[in-house]
Design a protein around this motif. Sequence first.
Motif, PDB file in Angstrom:
ATOM      1  N   ILE A 118      42.685  36.074  40.251  1.00  0.00           N
ATOM      2  CA  ILE A 118      43.246  36.054  41.606  1.00  0.00           C
ATOM      3  C   ILE A 118      42.492  37.126  42.377  1.00  0.00           C
ATOM      4  O   ILE A 118      42.521  38.307  42.005  1.00  0.00           O
ATOM      5  CB  ILE A 118      44.755  36.367  41.579  1.00  0.00           C
ATOM      6  N   GLY A 119      41.803  36.712  43.414  1.00  0.00           N
ATOM      7  CA  GLY A 119      40.952  37.638  44.155  1.00  0.00           C
ATOM      8  C   GLY A 119      41.749  38.705  44.894  1.00  0.00           C
ATOM      9  O   GLY A 119      42.957  38.582  45.088  1.00  0.00           O
ATOM     10  N   LYS A 120      41.027  39.739  45.312  1.00  0.00           N
ATOM     11  CA  LYS A 120      41.660  40.836  46.052  1.00  0.00           C
ATOM     12  C   LYS A 120      42.398  40.327  47.276  1.00  0.00           C
ATOM     13  O   LYS A 120      43.482  40.774  47.608  1.00  0.00           O
ATOM     14  CB  LYS A 120      40.583  41.827  46.505  1.00  0.00           C
ATOM     15  N   ASP A 121      41.783  39.377  47.988  1.00  0.00           N
ATOM     16  CA  ASP A 121      42.376  38.908  49.237  1.00  0.00           C
ATOM     17  C   ASP A 121      43.592  38.026  48.984  1.00  0.00           C
ATOM     18  O   ASP A 121      44.551  38.028  49.759  1.00  0.00           O
ATOM     19  CB  ASP A 121      41.320  38.168  50.064  1.00  0.00           C
ATOM     20  N   GLU A 122      43.547  37.284  47.885  1.00  0.00           N
ATOM     21  CA  GLU A 122      44.673  36.402  47.535  1.00  0.00           C
ATOM     22  C   GLU A 122      45.860  37.185  46.994  1.00  0.00           C
ATOM     23  O   GLU A 122      46.990  36.706  47.032  1.00  0.00           O
ATOM     24  CB  GLU A 122      44.242  35.416  46.443  1.00  0.00           C
ATOM     25  N   GLN A 123      45.587  38.380  46.460  1.00  0.00           N
ATOM     26  CA  GLN A 123      46.666  39.156  45.845  1.00  0.00           C
ATOM     27  C   GLN A 123      47.775  39.493  46.836  1.00  0.00           C
ATOM     28  O   GLN A 123      48.918  39.735  46.458  1.00  0.00           O
ATOM     29  CB  GLN A 123      46.114  40.441  45.214  1.00  0.00           C
ATOM     30  N   LYS A 124      47.411  39.487  48.133  1.00  0.00           N
ATOM     31  CA  LYS A 124      48.409  39.762  49.169  1.00  0.00           C
ATOM     32  C   LYS A 124      49.555  38.757  49.107  1.00  0.00           C
ATOM     33  O   LYS A 124      50.674  39.065  49.459  1.00  0.00           O
ATOM     34  CB  LYS A 124      47.760  39.695  50.559  1.00  0.00           C
ATOM     35  N   SER A 125      49.238  37.515  48.699  1.00  0.00           N
ATOM     36  CA  SER A 125      50.286  36.496  48.698  1.00  0.00           C
ATOM     37  C   SER A 125      50.708  36.079  47.292  1.00  0.00           C
ATOM     38  O   SER A 125      51.238  35.006  47.072  1.00  0.00           O
ATOM     39  CB  SER A 125      49.832  35.283  49.512  1.00  0.00           C
ATOM     40  N   GLY A 126      50.464  36.942  46.300  1.00  0.00           N
ATOM     41  CA  GLY A 126      50.939  36.646  44.947  1.00  0.00           C
ATOM     42  C   GLY A 126      49.855  36.758  43.900  1.00  0.00           C
ATOM     43  O   GLY A 126      48.678  36.572  44.199  1.00  0.00           O
ATOM     44  N   GLY A 127      50.264  37.056  42.681  1.00  0.00           N
ATOM     45  CA  GLY A 127      49.297  37.290  41.605  1.00  0.00           C
ATOM     46  C   GLY A 127      49.197  36.129  40.641  1.00  0.00           C
ATOM     47  O   GLY A 127      49.624  35.018  40.930  1.00  0.00           O
ATOM     48  N   LEU A 128      48.577  36.397  39.510  1.00  0.00           N
ATOM     49  CA  LEU A 128      48.456  35.391  38.451  1.00  0.00           C
ATOM     50  C   LEU A 128      49.827  35.068  37.879  1.00  0.00           C
ATOM     51  O   LEU A 128      50.659  35.944  37.711  1.00  0.00           O
ATOM     52  CB  LEU A 128      47.582  35.951  37.324  1.00  0.00           C
TER      53      LEU A 128
END
Lengths: 206, 206
Positions: B134-144
């Motif tokens: 899960i990329g840095k930018d995607e982590q804002k909206s949730g993780g693995l």
Amino acid sequence: MKLQVALDRLPWDDCFTVIESVKDSVDFIEIGTGVIKEFGVGIIKEMKQAYPEKTLVADMKICDAGKHETALALDAGADITTVMGFAPLQTIKDCIEVANQADKQIMVDLLGIRNREKIEELVESGADLLSLHIGKDEQKSGGLDAEHFRLVEGLNDVQTAVAGGINQDSLPAFLEHRPDVIIVGSAITKAKNRKEAAKTIKGMIK
Amino acid sequence: MKLQVALDRLPWDDCFTVIESVKDSVDFIEIGTGVIKEFGVGIIKEMKQAYPEKTLVADMKICDAGKHETALALDAGADITTVMGFAPLQTIKDCIEVANQADKQIMVDLLGIRNREKIEELVESGADLLSLHIGKDEQKSGGLDAEHFRLVEGLNDVQTAVAGGINQDSLPAFLEHRPDVIIVGSAITKAKNRKEAAKTIKGMIK
């Protein structure tokens, strides 16, 4: 229509030698992904200092960490930075936000994207410069065709660039679609007479 | 299970300071994409010379020009290089071919990939190390989550790595899925006591 020359797989000094030969005919100078990864953004900085009047494109092919990598390229002197269309949408939005704040631009690389819905999503997210791109590795099994151009037909307020093995012979087919930027790599950088090659291609697109 | 420490958004010297602190606890050293783009592959070379006994991962995030960029990283001293799972399949095959010839390995980054068919296609193409990411930018909206792990469940002869904001608190949930490589960035590199943080995490994964 602008002519962008792409510098890739070239030693540091050759990047400058090539541009010195072709500078009268090219509008945009692209520092290719491989060159950036080999030498770092220092080469972007030196190129911008040498040719401040040219639009400098950093082919960063951003996939993640959009804000950080966009700032890295812009701070080095890039006017336009690329992000992959298949990166997470949040990454693309972050790149556009950072570029807009600096009055610079993001080129979204459509490598591997074949559906119109995805492109409409990109445009809604603020993308205003799209690059129709057949990668070096894909070129082995065929180049850009009319189907690719249909992906971006009729979009409002969107500029398009085309890239992927374009040379003097294949260029006329691309010109029919009236892209805003024609990206040429080896047909200029590997030409026997680079200055003449660039001049001929620039003459064809005017 | 191996511990990979990811060096990203760090100045050149800090990359070496961090590794000197944590070297007893980490197996794989990752030079992050942003660091490679900032400094070029020279930092891969210097890191391999400093820590030849560690497995060195160059997070090149290759999207195109697979042979060229893989060789660039391997020649600099990388043992493993990353390619994007959403790159053209030919690019991924080219990366694997070059790595296999050099007895090195390719890690396929599954950023943005959510369908099992694509993963099976990658494995059929020779991919044997997949990174759930899960990329840095995607982590804002949730993780693995468990859904990501289901993507790679039951695959034969495939190793998995996991990356994306992993820290001491979130680690136990990842360990249940028994990945082969745990990738940790800021939970080590930004820890007050990096040596202790790395030691604690290494202790948890053993």
